[in-house]
Design a protein around this motif. Sequence first.
Motif, PDB file in Angstrom:
ATOM      1  N   TYR A 158       0.815  -1.213   0.000  1.00 25.07           N
ATOM      2  CA  TYR A 158       0.000   0.000   0.000  1.00 25.07           C
ATOM      3  C   TYR A 158       0.849   1.265   0.000  1.00 25.07           C
ATOM      4  O   TYR A 158       0.325   2.368   0.130  1.00 25.07           O
ATOM      5  CB  TYR A 158      -0.947  -0.002   1.213  1.00 25.07           C
ATOM      6  CG  TYR A 158      -2.063  -1.004   1.055  1.00 25.07           C
ATOM      7  CD1 TYR A 158      -3.295  -0.638   0.519  1.00 25.07           C
ATOM      8  CD2 TYR A 158      -1.875  -2.337   1.417  1.00 25.07           C
ATOM      9  CE1 TYR A 158      -4.313  -1.562   0.358  1.00 25.07           C
ATOM     10  CE2 TYR A 158      -2.889  -3.270   1.259  1.00 25.07           C
ATOM     11  CZ  TYR A 158      -4.093  -2.884   0.728  1.00 25.07           C
ATOM     12  OH  TYR A 158      -5.100  -3.810   0.564  1.00 25.07           O
ATOM     13  N   TRP A 159       2.170   1.112  -0.110  1.00 31.09           N
ATOM     14  CA  TRP A 159       3.055   2.259  -0.265  1.00 31.09           C
ATOM     15  C   TRP A 159       3.080   2.681  -1.732  1.00 31.09           C
ATOM     16  O   TRP A 159       2.610   1.933  -2.606  1.00 31.09           O
ATOM     17  CB  TRP A 159       4.462   1.874   0.193  1.00 31.09           C
ATOM     18  CG  TRP A 159       4.648   1.869   1.681  1.00 31.09           C
ATOM     19  CD1 TRP A 159       3.851   1.273   2.615  1.00 31.09           C
ATOM     20  CD2 TRP A 159       5.711   2.491   2.405  1.00 31.09           C
ATOM     21  NE1 TRP A 159       4.360   1.465   3.874  1.00 31.09           N
ATOM     22  CE2 TRP A 159       5.497   2.210   3.772  1.00 31.09           C
ATOM     23  CE3 TRP A 159       6.829   3.232   2.029  1.00 31.09           C
ATOM     24  CZ2 TRP A 159       6.366   2.668   4.769  1.00 31.09           C
ATOM     25  CZ3 TRP A 159       7.687   3.681   3.018  1.00 31.09           C
ATOM     26  CH2 TRP A 159       7.452   3.411   4.360  1.00 31.09           C
ATOM     27  N   LEU A 211      -5.386   3.791   6.063  1.00 31.54           N
ATOM     28  CA  LEU A 211      -4.564   4.446   5.055  1.00 31.54           C
ATOM     29  C   LEU A 211      -4.386   5.897   5.479  1.00 31.54           C
ATOM     30  O   LEU A 211      -5.365   6.621   5.705  1.00 31.54           O
ATOM     31  CB  LEU A 211      -5.245   4.367   3.692  1.00 31.54           C
ATOM     32  CG  LEU A 211      -4.371   4.650   2.475  1.00 31.54           C
ATOM     33  CD1 LEU A 211      -3.297   3.575   2.323  1.00 31.54           C
ATOM     34  CD2 LEU A 211      -5.227   4.705   1.214  1.00 31.54           C
ATOM     35  N   ARG A 254       0.350   8.582   0.367  1.00 30.88           N
ATOM     36  CA  ARG A 254      -0.660   7.744   1.006  1.00 30.88           C
ATOM     37  C   ARG A 254      -0.017   6.387   1.250  1.00 30.88           C
ATOM     38  O   ARG A 254       0.546   5.790   0.339  1.00 30.88           O
ATOM     39  CB  ARG A 254      -1.904   7.596   0.124  1.00 30.88           C
ATOM     40  CG  ARG A 254      -2.709   8.885  -0.029  1.00 30.88           C
ATOM     41  CD  ARG A 254      -3.391   9.280   1.263  1.00 30.88           C
ATOM     42  NE  ARG A 254      -4.130  10.530   1.130  1.00 30.88           N
ATOM     43  CZ  ARG A 254      -3.621  11.732   1.376  1.00 30.88           C
ATOM     44  NH1 ARG A 254      -2.355  11.846   1.736  1.00 30.88           N
ATOM     45  NH2 ARG A 254      -4.344  12.816   1.243  1.00 30.88           N
ATOM     46  N   TYR A 255      -0.114   5.899   2.464  1.00 31.37           N
ATOM     47  CA  TYR A 255       0.545   4.641   2.800  1.00 31.37           C
ATOM     48  C   TYR A 255      -0.169   3.993   3.974  1.00 31.37           C
ATOM     49  O   TYR A 255      -0.985   4.625   4.670  1.00 31.37           O
ATOM     50  CB  TYR A 255       2.028   4.868   3.150  1.00 31.37           C
ATOM     51  CG  TYR A 255       2.225   5.780   4.344  1.00 31.37           C
ATOM     52  CD1 TYR A 255       2.350   5.261   5.633  1.00 31.37           C
ATOM     53  CD2 TYR A 255       2.279   7.164   4.183  1.00 31.37           C
ATOM     54  CE1 TYR A 255       2.510   6.095   6.722  1.00 31.37           C
ATOM     55  CE2 TYR A 255       2.444   7.996   5.266  1.00 31.37           C
ATOM     56  CZ  TYR A 255       2.565   7.464   6.540  1.00 31.37           C
ATOM     57  OH  TYR A 255       2.714   8.282   7.622  1.00 31.37           O
ATOM     58  N   LEU A 256       0.120   2.733   4.188  1.00 28.67           N
ATOM     59  CA  LEU A 256      -0.425   1.979   5.313  1.00 28.67           C
ATOM     60  C   LEU A 256       0.652   1.874   6.384  1.00 28.67           C
ATOM     61  O   LEU A 256       1.748   1.381   6.103  1.00 28.67           O
ATOM     62  CB  LEU A 256      -0.832   0.583   4.843  1.00 28.67           C
ATOM     63  CG  LEU A 256      -1.814  -0.214   5.696  1.00 28.67           C
ATOM     64  CD1 LEU A 256      -3.161   0.468   5.737  1.00 28.67           C
ATOM     65  CD2 LEU A 256      -1.953  -1.625   5.122  1.00 28.67           C
TER      66      LEU A 256
END
Length: 269
Positions: A158-159, A211, A254-256
Amino acid sequence: MPESPPQDPYVFDRTWAREHERLTALEQVYDGASTERLAALGVAPGWACLEVGCGAGSVARWLADRVGPTGHVLATDLDPRFAGDRGPAQLTVRRHDLLADPLPAGAFDLVHARALLEHLPQRDEALRRLVAAARPGGWVVVEDFDIEGPMGEAVARYWPADHRLPAERLYRALTAAFAAAGADPGYGRRLPDALAGAGLTEVGARVHGPLVGGAGGFLPLTLRQLRAPLLATGLITGPQLDELIGVLDRPQARYLPNLMVTAWGRRPH
């Protein structure tokens, strides 16, 4: 020859200048899931609650508002200075070592700890003490991260696409740094079995992975704090770490961040 004092196994430096900021950023990411679960378990006016490892104190203050003046919240931490004296009269903040200092037995309707047991080599004993503090019929809620192995790889997906492989390397380094300090970087996924093994019933769990994005968040602050332990693993270099922190600090990023497991169970009557 006098014995050396016991070494603090906590991987984070409690004296870091931005530690309060980091703990507050952690609250901003994970409080919503924590308080949603606590509300679902029925926290209500008149309850007695124990918040162990209270950090900057946001969950303790939420509990105090929820239980009202007829209830009571005891919030403890090895370093409670960030929780401060803020809060209503029904909130007590106290310095306390879970593994060394006594707790009232069978005294609380709710016992909650977040991002704590994973850091303690004696985590089974720590969990036993938490369970013993709950009254019969009371709830024990424990939350810890799972960043180990495939979970770190899942987070990296999710990066931003051009940094997924470096993010996987980062999570391998985080796993190694936590393990070197005696922490369990995969303890979150072991929580349901641990709660059941401690004698709790009605055990349940869920995984929270929000997120997020923007500069100054929980994860980039954590990576800055852990710079020395991360580099000591040999799995990531200083320039690689700086590049990843720079990616996280982009306003459009936006990342997890780390996946948090929330697990709960009830002490039998």
